[in-house]
Design an enzyme around this catalytic site. Structure first.
Site, PDB file in Angstrom:
ATOM      1  N   ASP A 152       0.842  -1.187   0.000  1.00  0.00           N
ATOM      2  CA  ASP A 152       0.000   0.000   0.000  1.00  0.00           C
ATOM      3  C   ASP A 152       0.887   1.251   0.000  1.00  0.00           C
ATOM      4  O   ASP A 152       1.676   1.472   0.910  1.00  0.00           O
ATOM      5  CB  ASP A 152      -0.909   0.001   1.227  1.00  0.00           C
ATOM      6  CG  ASP A 152      -2.084   0.945   1.077  1.00  0.00           C
ATOM      7  OD1 ASP A 152      -1.874   2.097   0.649  1.00  0.00           O
ATOM      8  OD2 ASP A 152      -3.217   0.547   1.394  1.00  0.00           O
ATOM      9  N   SER A 210      -7.033   4.350  -1.510  1.00  0.00           N
ATOM     10  CA  SER A 210      -6.914   2.888  -1.477  1.00  0.00           C
ATOM     11  C   SER A 210      -8.234   2.173  -1.723  1.00  0.00           C
ATOM     12  O   SER A 210      -8.240   0.957  -1.886  1.00  0.00           O
ATOM     13  CB  SER A 210      -6.338   2.439  -0.126  1.00  0.00           C
ATOM     14  OG  SER A 210      -5.008   2.868   0.007  1.00  0.00           O
ATOM     15  N   HIS A 231     -10.170  -2.410   6.645  1.00  0.00           N
ATOM     16  CA  HIS A 231      -9.614  -1.239   5.988  1.00  0.00           C
ATOM     17  C   HIS A 231      -9.825  -1.344   4.477  1.00  0.00           C
ATOM     18  O   HIS A 231     -10.188  -2.407   3.955  1.00  0.00           O
ATOM     19  CB  HIS A 231      -8.128  -1.110   6.334  1.00  0.00           C
ATOM     20  CG  HIS A 231      -7.619   0.289   6.319  1.00  0.00           C
ATOM     21  ND1 HIS A 231      -6.515   0.673   5.581  1.00  0.00           N
ATOM     22  CD2 HIS A 231      -8.054   1.410   6.958  1.00  0.00           C
ATOM     23  CE1 HIS A 231      -6.293   1.958   5.776  1.00  0.00           C
ATOM     24  NE2 HIS A 231      -7.202   2.429   6.599  1.00  0.00           N
ATOM     25  N   ASP A 281       2.104   2.627   3.627  1.00  0.00           N
ATOM     26  CA  ASP A 281       1.271   3.796   3.386  1.00  0.00           C
ATOM     27  C   ASP A 281       1.096   4.634   4.650  1.00  0.00           C
ATOM     28  O   ASP A 281       1.246   5.867   4.625  1.00  0.00           O
ATOM     29  CB  ASP A 281      -0.084   3.325   2.868  1.00  0.00           C
ATOM     30  CG  ASP A 281      -1.121   4.426   2.790  1.00  0.00           C
ATOM     31  OD1 ASP A 281      -1.083   5.208   1.831  1.00  0.00           O
ATOM     32  OD2 ASP A 281      -1.984   4.499   3.693  1.00  0.00           O
ATOM     33  N   HIS A 303      -1.184   2.903  -5.107  1.00  0.00           N
ATOM     34  CA  HIS A 303      -0.946   4.304  -5.469  1.00  0.00           C
ATOM     35  C   HIS A 303       0.435   4.674  -4.964  1.00  0.00           C
ATOM     36  O   HIS A 303       1.092   3.890  -4.273  1.00  0.00           O
ATOM     37  CB  HIS A 303      -2.008   5.220  -4.830  1.00  0.00           C
ATOM     38  CG  HIS A 303      -2.146   5.005  -3.347  1.00  0.00           C
ATOM     39  ND1 HIS A 303      -1.188   5.439  -2.439  1.00  0.00           N
ATOM     40  CD2 HIS A 303      -3.092   4.361  -2.606  1.00  0.00           C
ATOM     41  CE1 HIS A 303      -1.555   5.084  -1.224  1.00  0.00           C
ATOM     42  NE2 HIS A 303      -2.699   4.421  -1.290  1.00  0.00           N
ATOM     43  N   HIS A 307      -1.406  11.105  -0.971  1.00  0.00           N
ATOM     44  CA  HIS A 307      -0.931  10.160  -1.981  1.00  0.00           C
ATOM     45  C   HIS A 307      -0.347  10.928  -3.165  1.00  0.00           C
ATOM     46  O   HIS A 307      -0.544  12.134  -3.299  1.00  0.00           O
ATOM     47  CB  HIS A 307      -2.078   9.282  -2.474  1.00  0.00           C
ATOM     48  CG  HIS A 307      -2.642   8.399  -1.409  1.00  0.00           C
ATOM     49  ND1 HIS A 307      -3.839   7.733  -1.545  1.00  0.00           N
ATOM     50  CD2 HIS A 307      -2.173   8.066  -0.183  1.00  0.00           C
ATOM     51  CE1 HIS A 307      -4.084   7.019  -0.456  1.00  0.00           C
ATOM     52  NE2 HIS A 307      -3.088   7.226   0.390  1.00  0.00           N
TER      53      HIS A 307
END
Length: 573
Positions: A129, A179, A242, A405, A447, A524
């Protein structure tokens, strides 16, 4: 398929650096720009590429001892020692033979590659992530330097996979993705709107009615796999509710609706808008998962109940979804664990359904974990594969390194790089437990992030330390890794001047790296991410493509889903 080969290769180099290339394109800039004492670029004719500098120094600026940081001389010594220890970074690299032999070996490797057209009985999808390309580069240096090398020449386990692609990550309604919409793309094969999961772009954020409309639902590779008789499972270092893991089983217009309290808090009706945790336990395909490993206990237990660590749950409906999951399974087939010790004590051949929730929230960062209690991502991957590998029809497993992330969002680069190395180790475990002839391994990111790797640091310079040069603008040290935006970090001076950073500050694993734009959380990035593939039909994953193409390629290789299959295509391709 037709290929055209050209006998001539034309290499065109265009440069505007007239100082180094007398025949290059020249720009008529007239009189040189007036020198600005605060400007680094003094004229347009001056080269933007400075000459090499000695390690830890600046040809025109102060020496390390003259800067505000007294530890940079020690940093330069460490870099030199790393160079000395690594034979490839020493005198051999100064010869043409070293590079020519390496290049010829790579050429032979490429020439010997043959497409693997077996059906993928098993698929393991690894998701880093936020694992941007700069994160990959910095992480391989971090890994190499941890092993005593200079680092730049090191490789993460999956970077040695034979097939690599570039993936475009935008949402239908956003240039820069989150995400949730990306999970819908790489798991369900359809691009969606920002913050929505498992639904088409006909569903806007928080539109409960549209999210409930089954005509707007899209199915994940887990549903495809279960329809083909395969076992399925998910592993994550975040909450199992999540966004990324939820993409394997949920359909929702709001990724934040992880439990009924979250729905109510946002003004929704939990009776009308099913929360993500309840979909995992009661819905298809979640209730059929044979492996669920991650964090997020508080989303599955009521607020009247405390978990194993004494932390209260969040559910308003009074339901203990962990118990519901356990008693829904045939007697004696299910196991629930909450720590590493109990997980690794299991006989996985005797477990048909495994749930492990190791934290009330996300799992701890690896650098903060307690080895006896907190499993690593490698531990979780091992347990999942051992549980799933006994099923004759094969399996599809999703494994997320989710805290790459989360560390980036707090501009804690040290933790993000370490979490990336943890993902690399988990992939290595999968390589050891599977065979390339029947198991497809895919490693990618959802991403990117805004972290960059910049400056002209000396080879072997600590990737998490100060750059081996000082700024030729304000004559202060700077870090090689920086963020475009984010929280924390060194505070500017009273007149906005850049603060001084010391090596001792950077040794703190909680250090927040410098950023340009102050924000509550770092955002991001919108750049493409890499994908690495190994195993049956991995050659399909080369090139550049939209993120939603990924599950279609997996479906073809594993003969799952409603699209074209390798099983039906035979040897025609």
């Amino acid at each position: 398929m037709c290929f055209v080969y050209y006998s001539t290769v034309i290499l065109l180099i265009v440069s505007i650096h007239g100082r180094h290339h007398s025949g290059a394109l020249q720009l008529d800039v007239g009189e040189p720009l007036k020198r600005n004492q605060n400007s680094v670029n003094v004229t347009e004719r001056e080269s933007v590429h400075p000459p090499p500098q000695p390690p830890g120094g600046n040809a025109d600026g102060p020496t390390p001892e003259e800067t505000t940081d007294g530890g940079r001389g020690e940093q330069a010594n460490e870099a030199r020692l790393r160079q000395k220890r690594l034979i490839s970074a020493g005198e051999y690299e100064q010869t043409a033979q070293y590079w020519n032999i390496g290049a010829q070996l790579k050429l032979k490797e490429q020439l010997l590659k043959r497409p693997n057209r077996n059906v993928a009985k098993n698929v393991i999808f690894f998701l880093g992530d936020g694992m941007s390309i700069p994160t990959l580069a910095a992480s391989r240096m971090y890994l190499g330097q941890q092993q005593g090398h200079t680092g730049e020449e090191s490789m993460l386990s999956f970077e040695e996979f034979p097939d690599v692609g570039l993936v475009k990550t935008y949402c239908v309604d956003k240039q820069v993705a989150d995400s949730a919409c990306t999970a819908t793309a790489y798991l369900c094969g359809v691009k969606a709107n920002y913050a929505t999961i498992g639904v088409t772009a006909a569903v806007n954020f928080s539109n409960c009615a549209a999210g409930n409309d089954r005509r707007n639902h899209v199915q994940s590779i887990m549903a495809w796999a279960q329809a083909a008789g395969k076992a399925t499972g998910i592993v994550t270092t975040t909450r199992v509710t999540h966004a990324s893991p939820a993409g394997t089983y949920a359909h929702t217009s709001n990724r934040e609706w992880e439990c009924d309290a979250d729905v109510a808090r946002s003004g929704g009706d939990p009776a009308q808008c099913p929360d993500i945790a309840s979909q995992l336990i009661y819905g298809e395909p979640g209730k059929n998962f044979r492996v669920i490993l991650g964090g997020g206990r508080r989303k599955l237990i009521p607020r009247s109940m405390k978990d194993e660590e004494g932390i209260r749950g969040q559910r308003l409906d009074g339901v203990n979804l962990i118990s519901q999951w356990y008693y829904d399974k045939p007697l004696g087939t299910a196991r629930y664990v909450s720590n590493r010790r109990d997980l690794m004590a299991l006989n996985f051949t005797e477990v048909d359904y495994l749930m492990g929730l190791f934290s009330a929230d996300h799992l701890k960062f690896h650098l903060d974990a307690h080895p006896e209690e907190d499993p690593t991502l490698s531990d979780l991957t091992y347990a999942a594969i051992k549980t799933l590998q006994k099923y004759p029809e094969g399996y599809v497993l999703f494994v997320e390194g989710g805290k790459i992330d989360l560390a980036h969002h707090f501009t804690k680069a040290r933790k993000s790089l370490d979490e990336t190395v943890q993902l690399s180790e988990a992939v290595q475990v999968a390589l050891q437990l599977t065979r390339a002839d029947d198991t497809l391994l895919v490693v990618t990111a959802d991403h990117s992030h805004t972290m960059t790797l910049s400056g002209y640091a000396t080879r072997g310079n600590d990737i998490l330390g100060l750059n081996s040069q000082v700024s030729d603008g304000d004559r202060k040290p700077y870090t090689t890794l920086t963020y475009a935006n984010g929280p924390g970090g060194p505070v500017p001076g009273p007149e906005g001047e850049r603060p001084s950073i010391t090596e001792s500050m950077l040794k703190d694993r909680e250090f927040q790296f410098p950023k340009v734009v102050p924000m509550k959380f770092e955002t991001h990035g919108g750049d493409d991410v890499a994908l690495f593939a190994y195993g049956p039909w991995s050659h399909l994953f080369g090139g550049m493509y939209e993120q939603n193409v990924i599950p279609h390629l997996i479906g073809y290789a594993a003969c799952i889903g409603n699209g074209e299959h390798a099983c039906s295509a035979g040897d025609s391709l």
